[in-house]
Every structure is written in C-alpha cells, then in structure tokens.
Design an enzyme around this catalytic site. Structure first.
Site, PDB file in Angstrom:
ATOM      1  N   GLY A 193      36.115  38.255  24.196  1.00 23.76           N
ATOM      2  CA  GLY A 193      34.965  38.963  23.617  1.00 23.76           C
ATOM      3  C   GLY A 193      33.879  39.158  24.653  1.00 23.76           C
ATOM      4  O   GLY A 193      34.147  39.154  25.860  1.00 23.76           O
ATOM      5  N   SER A 194      32.649  39.289  24.182  1.00 22.12           N
ATOM      6  CA  SER A 194      31.538  39.584  25.089  1.00 22.12           C
ATOM      7  C   SER A 194      31.158  38.351  25.901  1.00 22.12           C
ATOM      8  O   SER A 194      31.491  37.212  25.530  1.00 22.12           O
ATOM      9  CB  SER A 194      30.328  40.037  24.276  1.00 22.12           C
ATOM     10  OG  SER A 194      29.824  38.931  23.554  1.00 22.12           O
TER      11      SER A 194
ATOM     12  N   CYS B 113      38.366  45.820  28.079  1.00 19.41           N
ATOM     13  CA  CYS B 113      37.558  44.994  28.983  1.00 19.41           C
ATOM     14  C   CYS B 113      37.840  45.420  30.419  1.00 19.41           C
ATOM     15  O   CYS B 113      37.038  45.172  31.314  1.00 19.41           O
ATOM     16  CB  CYS B 113      37.834  43.521  28.767  1.00 19.41           C
ATOM     17  SG  CYS B 113      39.556  43.113  28.902  1.00 19.41           S
TER      18      CYS B 113
ATOM     19  N   GLU C  44      38.108  34.979  28.164  1.00 22.65           N
ATOM     20  CA  GLU C  44      38.410  36.297  28.733  1.00 22.65           C
ATOM     21  C   GLU C  44      37.317  37.222  28.215  1.00 22.65           C
ATOM     22  O   GLU C  44      37.382  37.706  27.092  1.00 22.65           O
ATOM     23  CB  GLU C  44      39.811  36.723  28.287  1.00 22.65           C
ATOM     24  CG  GLU C  44      40.446  37.731  29.202  1.00 22.65           C
ATOM     25  CD  GLU C  44      40.227  39.135  28.716  1.00 22.65           C
ATOM     26  OE1 GLU C  44      39.299  39.778  29.246  1.00 22.65           O
ATOM     27  OE2 GLU C  44      40.964  39.576  27.835  1.00 22.65           O
TER      28      GLU C  44
ATOM     29  N   GLY D  20      31.117  34.384  24.777  1.00 19.54           N
ATOM     30  CA  GLY D  20      31.842  33.395  25.575  1.00 19.54           C
ATOM     31  C   GLY D  20      30.940  32.274  26.063  1.00 19.54           C
ATOM     32  O   GLY D  20      31.365  31.110  26.142  1.00 19.54           O
TER      33      GLY D  20
HETATM   34  C1  UN1 Z   1      41.392  43.799  26.994  1.00 16.89           C
HETATM   35  O1  UN1 Z   1      40.785  44.865  27.031  1.00 16.89           O
HETATM   36  O2  UN1 Z   1      40.874  42.791  26.427  1.00 16.89           O
HETATM   37  O3  UN1 Z   1      44.930  45.547  31.545  1.00 16.89           O
HETATM   38  C2  UN1 Z   1      42.760  43.578  27.527  1.00 16.89           C
HETATM   39  C3  UN1 Z   1      44.762  46.136  30.464  1.00 16.89           C
HETATM   40  C4  UN1 Z   1      45.493  45.652  29.252  1.00 16.89           C
HETATM   41  C5  UN1 Z   1      44.787  44.518  28.601  1.00 16.89           C
HETATM   42  C6  UN1 Z   1      43.340  44.747  28.272  1.00 16.89           C
HETATM   43  N1  UN1 Z   1      46.807  45.233  29.658  1.00 16.89           N
HETATM   44  O4  UN1 Z   1      44.031  47.099  30.362  1.00 16.89           O
END
Ligand code: UN1
Length: 510
Positions: free
Chosen positions: A239-240, A295, A261, A244
C-alpha cells in the site's frame, strides 16, 4: 444486477450479497464493490467483525498444527493444483478483476497469470527450501541450518493487484507450511473472495482445509487488529508509504516481522544514443498501463536534452491514439481509475504542476467516455520547467501522469532518479554499455532502487526475481529469488556426536 461467472462460485459464498443499492454504508456490515467504469454497484460483501476475526485466528492456529507437519513437497502438490485451477479460471478471474478495479482484459488476465507463475515457482521451491551445513570448529560436531514453518501470515493487499500480490505471498507461505490470513482492499473484495475460494476449495478437496483464510473488513476493525496481533508473526503489507510506516511501527512494537511493499516514484532515464522508438513504446506502457495505478508505473521521464523533444513528440503521438473506455471492450488501452478520490488527486496534481511552472503537453483533464458514468482521467504528460524544479513530481500520485525532466550528463540523470523518497523501480534506455553499467554500478552509485531495468520500462516484473524496493518503499522482497525465507524461521542446529564436552572458542572449563 451482476451475474457472476458460475465457475467462480461467488453466489454460493455466504458473504456474497447480490442485491445492493450502492447506498449501504460500512456501518451496515456490508462493503459494496463498485464498477469504476460505470460507477454502479456490482455486489456486496459481508464484513468480518472482531468476533469472526478471533474465530478465524483460533481455527488457523489449529490448522497450522496440521499443515506444518505435511511434508513440503506434498504441500507443493496442493499448490500445483491451485495453480492449475487458476489457469483454468484465468478468464473469469481476470474479468471479475477488470470489472472491479478497471484493468483492461489483457492486464486482468495477465495478473492472474502472475499467480499461476508464482504457484509453479512455489511447487519447485517445495523441493528446495532448505538450509546449509556449516563447518564446525570442533571435532565430532556438526552445524546446520534448518528452515521451519513460521505460523500465521497476515497479508494485507491494495486494490491495484487484488490477485497476484496475494499469490506471491500465499503460494510461498503455503509451501513453507504457513497459514495465510488475507485482508484484501475493500475496493476489490469480490476478486479476493473468488481468488481465495479457488485456493481453499482445492486445498480442502485434498484434505487440507483452513490453509487459506480471508478476513474482509475495515482498517479500524480488522487491519489494526491484525497488525497488533502477536499470533501473526509476519505481516506482509502492500500500500502507500504512510500506511506502511504505521504498519511497520505497530509490528515493530511487538517485535514481529514485516514485509512492506509500498509506494514508488519510478523514473525512466533516456540517453541520447538510446533506441527512441523502444524507449517511447516502453514508457507509454509504463506510464499509462493500469491507468498509472501500479506501484511500478513510470512517473518521471528523465531525457537527455538533445533527444527530449523528439522522444516526447513520439510519445505524445502515441497518447493521442490511446482509447480510453470500457476495460472489457476490445481495443481499450486505458480503463477507469479506481474512484473519485483518484480523480481528485489527479486534478489536484495537474493544478499544482501548472502552478509550479509545469507545462501540460498532453491530457490534463478528466475524461468522459461515452455511455460510461465512472471515473476516468486522460493520460497526461507534463514538462518540468527548465530548472527541473517541480516539487509535485517528488510525490507519488496514483494516476497516469508522467513528468518530463531533461539532463546533460548521466551522473546528473542518476542523481535526479535517486532524488525521491521512494526506491522501487528504475529504468534506463541507452546505447552504450559504459552508461548502462554506471546505472547498475556494483559500488552502489547507480540506481538506488530495488528494481533496475535496462532497455525495458519500470513496470511488468517477472515473478522469478525478488520484487520490492528500498527507502520509503519499505525494504520488503516478495515473489522469487530467496523471498521465501521471509515466510520461515531459521534454526541453527549444532550436534555433538562425540562423548566429550568441547566448548567453542577453545574455552577450557575443568
Ligand atoms: C504493484 O503494483 O503493487 O512489476 C505490483 C509489475 C507487476 C507487479 C506490480 N508485476 O508491474
């Protein structure tokens, strides 16, 4: 009313509420899932309470005692069958995800494929997780490491990868002998229900009920309870950065383990001798794919000043051909963003960028595809002023905005790339090995991110590598490589197979 795909068995799930108006508040005990393309409710999900959470945890403690004693390769067989069932259901699972979070069909299916891939990987690992033998300094002694199941693993996921991020955690946790307690985002509870049901159904049919559990609830009622719960030795949270930071502090306060993450603010560096066609295509996918809600999405383009206009011109032409609309319709490349809050964050970021001297080159507006009442924005490119000062670009806005900066020297470009708080993903396009090796320099002076790509964009990682990032991204690693170690506890074993007491460090005690 939405009719879920029969193979997903959603209607048989006692949590599923078919008839909702969309006006239900969380205090009614039901979370309504909306289709972000239409803005209309799909269905509801009954929320967990403090009591049902407690029951889940107690049952999971019992399930753990059984599951941990199943040999790891046998646990792998369960995971293999789960992977196969996910394979069979790629279409329906991908589609429910498209409907619930707005991913285009190819990306929804691609995400479920990521779970299939990590399941395959975990099957292999189930015959490989093990420790090493270490030479002992004492005669007739043996030292070895063994890896043991950890227990109950709390997995907290975000809306944007409502299937695969669970998969990265749950498939590894399962072969490690752990029970997964999954708290999905309330923006994607249907995908979570369908996904978890696949795993639970397969495991139960094979005689292993209770290995995959779902708790659906608010952060206050369920999230806080989970992170403070000493019966969950590991919390893996996506998450953000703000979320976290809180999770990290609470879990550290009880000396638990965390796998975080969090946000990214990923840059693409393009040098003057790069293949501009490749760089443009990759960066378009990186910044507009998943409507900028990964992300790993590309948020900053750092281009050599000699090629910046050419590169941005190519991208701008591509942006103008992108079809924004119904994610399940053939030809759509950009679906909706998840909700009004994202539309507001997008509008606010564009306004701030303008006020800070940024120039909107493409997009910048809310989009209104015909016949769809949901939440859409235009993929946007904003050029930073010549000073390269654009404070808003230091923040992660979870929307398809790409800020463009220019550079003279590669050192300057790497400094710019590293100048943000987050450290998830990074990319360089360049023709010379001297430049790309600078970016990957083993002395640590290159990219400071957990992921570094050469002649590839910032998103779209394969599961075989460890996934995650440094700095405010939280330091966790999931999926491939040796990420499995987070789901086990290590024990150093020393065995004396002689008859004499021999103390380490040569100490004599007679
Ligand atoms: C995410 O956005 O939390 O590398 C994961 C990537 C994907 C996973 C993204 N395999 O863009």
């Amino acid at each position: 009313m939405h009719k879920p795909h029969p193979d997903l068995n959603l209607e048989q799930d006692p949590r599923y509420v078919a008839d909702v108006t969309g006006k239900e508040g969380l205090e009614s005990g039901i979370a309504v899932s909306f289709n972000p393309a239409t803005g209309e409710p799909i269905a509801g999900v009954r929320l967990d309470t403090a009591e049902s959470y407690e029951q889940t945890i107690r049952e999971s403690q019992e399930a753990f005692k059984r599951w941990r004693s199943v040999p790891a390769p046998v646990r792998g067989e369960v995971v293999r069958n789960i992977g196969n069932e996910m394979r069979r259901l790629l279409g329906p699972l991908g589609e429910i995800e498209s409907m619930e979070v707005g991913k285009i069909r190819a990306e929804g299916i691609g995400e479920v494929q990521e779970t299939v891939d990590i399941a395959d990987y975990a099957v292999g690992l189930s015959r490989m997780v093990g420790g090493r033998t270490v030479p002992s300094e004492r005669p007739q002694h043996r030292m070895m490491e063994q890896w043991l199941p950890l227990g109950l693993v709390g997995v907290i996921t975000a809306f944007n990868f409502p299937n695969a991020v669970w998969g990265w955690n749950a498939m590894l946790a399962a072969i490690c002998g752990d029970i997964t307690i999954w708290k999905p985002s309330l923006l994607a509870p249907l995908t979570a229900m369908a996904t978890n049901a696949v795993a639970d159904r397969v495991a139960t049919q094979m005689g292993h009920p209770g290995v995959f559990r779902l708790v659906i609830g608010t952060d206050e009622e369920i999230g806080e309870r989970m992170i403070a719960d000493r019966r969950l030795p590991l919390i893996s949270a996506t998450g953000s950065c703000n979320m976290g930071r809180h999770v990290g502090q609470v879990v550290a306060g009880r000396l638990g383990k965390c796998l975080l993450e969090l946000g990214g603010n990923n840059a693409v560096i393009v040098d003057k001798d790069a293949d501009l066609d490749l760089a443009a295509k990759s960066t378009v996918f990186g910044s507009v794919g998943t409507a900028g809600q990964r992300c790993t999405s590309s948020r900053r383009l750092i281009a050599h000043k000699d090629i910046a206009d050419d590169l941005v011109g190519r991208m701008a032409r591509a942006y103008k051909t992108i079809k924004i609309g119904d994610p399940l319709e053939e030809g759509t490349l950009v679906g909706p963003v998840i909700g009004q809050r994202t539309v507001d964050a997008f509008t606010n970021a564009v306004e701030q960028a303008k006020a800070q001297g940024g120039e909107v080159l493409v997009g910048g507006n809310v989009a209104k595809p015909e016949g769809l009442g949901g939440w859409f924005v235009e993929p946007t490119i904003i050029k930073a002023p010549a000073s390269n000062e654009l404070p808003i670009a230091m923040e992660e806005t979870f929307a398809p905005i790409l800020y463009v900066f220019t550079f003279d020297s590669i050192d300057e470009a790497i400094d710019m790339q590293n100048s943000v708080d987050q450290g998830l993903s990074s990319a360089i396009f360049a023709g010379s090995v001297n430049t790309t090796e600078k970016f990957l320099n083993v002395d640590g002076s290159g990219s400071d991110c957990g992921l570094a790509y050469v002649n590839l964009g910032t998103s779209g990682a394969e599961i075989g590598g460890a996934f995650g990032g440094e700095k405010d991204t939280g330091g966790g690693r999931e999926a491939g490589s040796d990420s499995w170690k987070a789901y086990m506890r290590r024990q150093t074993c020393t065995i004396n197979f002689g008859n004499e007491l021999r103390l380490a460090q040569g100490i004599r005690f007679e």
